[in-house]
Design an enzyme around this catalytic site. Structure first.
Site, PDB file in Angstrom:
ATOM      1  N   TYR A  83      -3.772  16.582  -3.051  1.00 47.30           N
ATOM      2  CA  TYR A  83      -4.128  15.298  -2.016  1.00 47.30           C
ATOM      3  C   TYR A  83      -3.483  15.770  -0.627  1.00 47.30           C
ATOM      4  CZ  TYR A  83      -2.286  11.243   0.738  1.00 47.30           C
ATOM      5  OH  TYR A  83      -2.120  10.909   1.794  1.00 47.30           O
ATOM      6  N   GLU A 130      -7.023  12.157   5.876  1.00 46.24           N
ATOM      7  CA  GLU A 130      -6.664  11.924   4.478  1.00 46.24           C
ATOM      8  C   GLU A 130      -7.826  12.363   3.880  1.00 46.24           C
ATOM      9  OE1 GLU A 130      -4.333   8.551   2.172  1.00 46.24           O
ATOM     10  OE2 GLU A 130      -6.396   8.333   2.160  1.00 46.24           O
TER      11      GLU A 130
END
Ligand code: ADP
Ligand code: MG
Length: 411
Positions: free
Chosen positions: A132, A220
């Site tokens: 992530y 993101e």
């Protein structure tokens, strides 16, 4: 302002951030020919909506009520999701047919879901590991920051709750950008080794450049994958932009997809009103963001729920007040309206006239509580008293909140 994944990835490509080959598609035929051009043997057909959690989402038309409810919670049972792995052109065709024109419910869309009318067809990646990574502004440190975790693919909120130490952060000096040593340290902290460390460093640096140069407010990558060959690729991308900087990015402004936005909020922005739709029953018309916030607070404090945040601004004209009032009355959940104005630059008589003009046009079917204070308050009250409007007046915030909540309860 948000953009779709395929648009975000086009921007990433410009900055040299590695992404899989892919093409948007707006019809089933488009999808198949895009897949042909990309070349197999594996493709991923991805629903393009602004909400995340698509992989675990479920289509309303193809699922049971129980499956939809579970998808809205983010814990789907068996079923057909919004991101489909396909091993042949026939499977691409089938997935595109099932997705286009159908409504996808994910944890982020709410139970009503979102109609999918765009697809992204992407080459299947060889995933060895899912990480992530995101870039955002850390307001308390006045710096741009990278947040990364070795636990990719899952919501970062869940990681933060289960194990906050699994999230690594790096702050970026605005004068020098992300230093190579910072990138390498972060890569090592994520457990990477060998040439993946070098690729990760370059990936992070390009991502930060994208964020800064494009005036993003959030970027993101989840998952950021490490391939079998140690390369790093952005497999998903959520990108949103600072609305105040959009004038510097005409090409980005053109990517705005109004069908993804709340219709009332789009209409409000055309009139220069700051408006956010909420779930409650008391419609608010207020001047000034601070007063709008306190008005929402007092409604809550008195046991009610605001239906919206609405700031008509300091210098609103009658037309804007009319537009604001119409927006509020259009919401079927609204069963009382609270007009709370502190006249400074804004004059209370302008508000009063705006409210009367709006009522004349659209009628008034719910109780209206009005509190006017400050510049021309007396005149404003006279205008309202002289009309045959059935208005509940209040002199201070406390009383206004109390009366609005009682009115909404039908008292
Ligand atoms: P969302 O976060 O909205 O569910 P993602 O783009 O993250 O959508 O896709 C969900 C999952 O699908 C990813 O975590 C990844 O495992 C898989 N996936 C997505 N794109 C690809 C791709 N190009 N190749 C292989 N797997 C993919
Ligand atoms: Mg994702």
């Amino acid at each position: 302002m948000k953009v779709h994944e395929y648009q975000a990835k086009e921007i990433l490509r410009r900055f040299g951030v590695p992404v899989p080959p892919g093409q948007p598609a707006f019809s089933v035929e488009d999808a198949v020919s895009a897949a042909e051009q990309i070349g197999g043997p594996i493709w991923v057909v991805k629903s393009q909506i602004h909400a995340g959690g698509r992989g675990k989402g479920r289509f309303v038309e193809l699922s049971s009520d129980a499956q939809i409810a579970a998808a809205a919670e983010g814990h789907p049972e068996e079923g057909f999701g919004g991101v489909q792995l396909c091993r042949s052109l026939d499977e691409v065709r089938e997935a595109a047919t099932k997705i286009l024109g159908h409504t996808l419910v994910t944890k982020q869309t709410g139970p009503e879901g979102k109609l999918v009318n765009r697809l992204y067809i992407e080459g299947g990646a060889d995933i060895a590991q899912e990480l992530y990574c995101s870039v955002m502004l850390d307001r308390s440190n006045h710096r741009v920051m990278i947040m990364a975790s070795a636990q990719g693919g899952t919501d970062i909120e869940d990681v933060a709750e289960a194990d906050p130490t699994a999230i690594k952060t790096v702050h970026i000096d605005p004068a020098i950008g992300l230093g190579g040593w910072q990138g390498r340290t972060l890569a090592l902290e994520l457990g990477l080794s060998g040439k993946a460390v070098r690729h990760a460093t370059s990936f992070f640096q390009k991502l930060v450049r994208t964020y800064v140069e494009m005036d993003c407010d959030m970027l993101e990558i989840n998952p950021l994958v490490v391939t079998g060959g140690g390369e790093l690729i952005a497999l998903d991308c959520k990108m949103s932009f600072d609305g105040n900087a959009l004038y510097r990015h005409k090409d980005v402004s053109e990517l705005r997809d109004l069908s993804e936005e709340d219709a009332a909020e789009v209409e409000a922005s055309e009139y220069g009103l700051s408006f956010v739709n909420l779930d409650g029953t008391i419609g608010c018309l207020v001047n000034g963001a601070g007063l709008a916030m306190s008005t929402m607070d007092i409604i809550k404090y008195k046991g009610g729920e605001p239906a919206n945040f609405l700031d008509v601004g300091g210098g609103a004209k009658k037309e804007q007040v009319v537009a604001a009032f119409k927006l509020i009355t259009k919401d079927p959940r609204v069963n009382a309206i609270l007009v709370n104005i502190f006249g400074g630059i804004m004059k209370c008589d302008v508000i009063a006239e705006g409210v009367l003009a709006a009522v004349e046009e659209v009628g008034l079917e719910v109780p209206l509580v009005v509190r006017l204070s400050g510049t021309n308050a007396e005149l404003g009250r006279k205008i309202i008293d002289a009309s045959d409007l059935n208005v509940i007046t209040a002199t201070d915030l406390n009383e206004a909140g109390e009366k609005a909540v009682q009115a909404a309860k039908g008292a």
